[in-house]
Design a protein around this motif. Structure first.
Motif, mmCIF file in Angstrom:
data_model
loop_
_atom_site.group_PDB
_atom_site.id
_atom_site.type_symbol
_atom_site.label_atom_id
_atom_site.label_comp_id
_atom_site.label_asym_id
_atom_site.label_seq_id
_atom_site.Cartn_x
_atom_site.Cartn_y
_atom_site.Cartn_z
ATOM 1 N N ASN A 1 0.798 3.899 -2.937
ATOM 2 C CA ASN A 1 0.531 5.430 -2.775
ATOM 3 C C ASN A 1 1.530 6.359 -3.201
ATOM 4 N N ARG B 1 0.496 8.971 -6.201
ATOM 5 C CA ARG B 1 0.482 10.459 -5.920
ATOM 6 C C ARG B 1 1.609 11.059 -6.935
ATOM 7 N N ARG C 1 0.839 -1.286 -0.081
ATOM 8 C CA ARG C 1 -0.077 -0.046 0.038
ATOM 9 C C ARG C 1 0.834 1.333 0.043
#
Length: 198
Positions: A119, A123, A115
Motif C-alpha cells: 500500500n 500510493r 499488504r
C-alpha cells in the motif's frame, strides 16, 4: 538477517526479476529526467557512505562487498514496526540499492506487513506499473509458503525514466518480507559480481 543472506537473496532477485540488460541499463538513476524513484530509505541515489553515516551514525553491521561496495545494516522502526534498513553503497556511484527487511512472527503477521508495504509503495508511486510473480508452490498464501520454504512472491515496480526498480518480496525461507529499491547500476554490479564467481 545477516548481510550475506540479504546479498544472496538480492543475487537471486537479479535472475528472478531481471531487468533487460540494454543500453539504458547503464544510464544514471540519480538525475534521469522524469524519474520517480530517486533514492532509497530516505537518501538520494549516489549518496556517499560518509553522508549516510553522518546522518544515521555507525551501522550496526557493515561488510565490504565486490568492487568496494559497503553493505550497511541499521536497526530501524518503520510504519510502527521494527525493521532492518540496508544500504549498498558503491565507492564511485554512491548509494545504488537500499531497503527494508521486516522480521515476522507467522504467516498472518507476514501478510499484514506485505499488504502494508504494498500500500505504501502503490500510493507513493501510483503511475508506476507493477508486475507480480510467484515461485514454487504458493497456493493461496504466499507468506505461509515462503515461511515454510515452499514458494515465494514478488511484486516489482519499474521506473521507465531511470530503470530503477522497487521490489516487494517474500522469498522461500526468508524471515519476512523485504522491500528494496535498486538502480540499474546495482543490477549491473550484481551481474558482474555473479559472473566473477563462475
Amino acid at each position: 538477517m545477516p548481510i550475506r543472506s540479504f546479498a544472496a537473496v538480492l543475487a537471486v532477485l537479479v535472475v528472478f526479476a531481471a531487468a533487460p540488460a540494454d543500453a539504458h541499463a547503464q544510464a544514471s538513476a540519480a538525475q534521469a529526467p522524469g524519474a520517480q524513484v530517486t533514492g532509497a530509505v530516505g537518501f538520494d541515489w549516489g549518496t556517499t557512505r560518509a553522508a549516510i553515516v553522518a546522518q544515521r551514525g555507525a551501522a550496526s553491521m557493515e561488510q565490504p562487498d565486490a568492487e568496494g561496495v559497503a553493505a550497511m545494516v541499521y536497526d530501524d522502526r518503520v510504519l510502527g514496526r521494527e525493521m532492518v534498513a540496508m544500504f549498498f553503497v558503491h565507492p564511485q556511484m554512491g548509494l545504488m540499492r537500499g531497503g527494508y527487511m521486516a522480521p515476522v512472527e507467522n504467516a498472518a503477521d507476514c501478510g499484514i506487513v506485505l499488504r502494508l508495504l504494498d500500500n505504501v509503495v502503490s500510493r507513493r508511486y501510483p503511475r508506476l506499473e507493477a508486475q507480480e510473480r510467484t515461485v514454487g508452490d504458493v497456493g493461496s498464501d504466499a507468506c505461509a509458503a515462503a515461511l515454510a520454504s515452499r514458494g515465494g512472491y514478488m511484486k516489482v515496480w519499474t521506473d521507465p525514466a531511470n530503470h530503477a526498480r522497487i521490489m516487494l518480496m517474500i522469498l522461500p525461507g526468508a524471515d519476512g518480507p523485504m522491500l528494496t529499491y535498486s538502480t540499474a547500476e546495482a543490477d549491473a554490479w550484481e551481474r558482474r559480481k555473479n559472473d566473477a564467481r563462475f
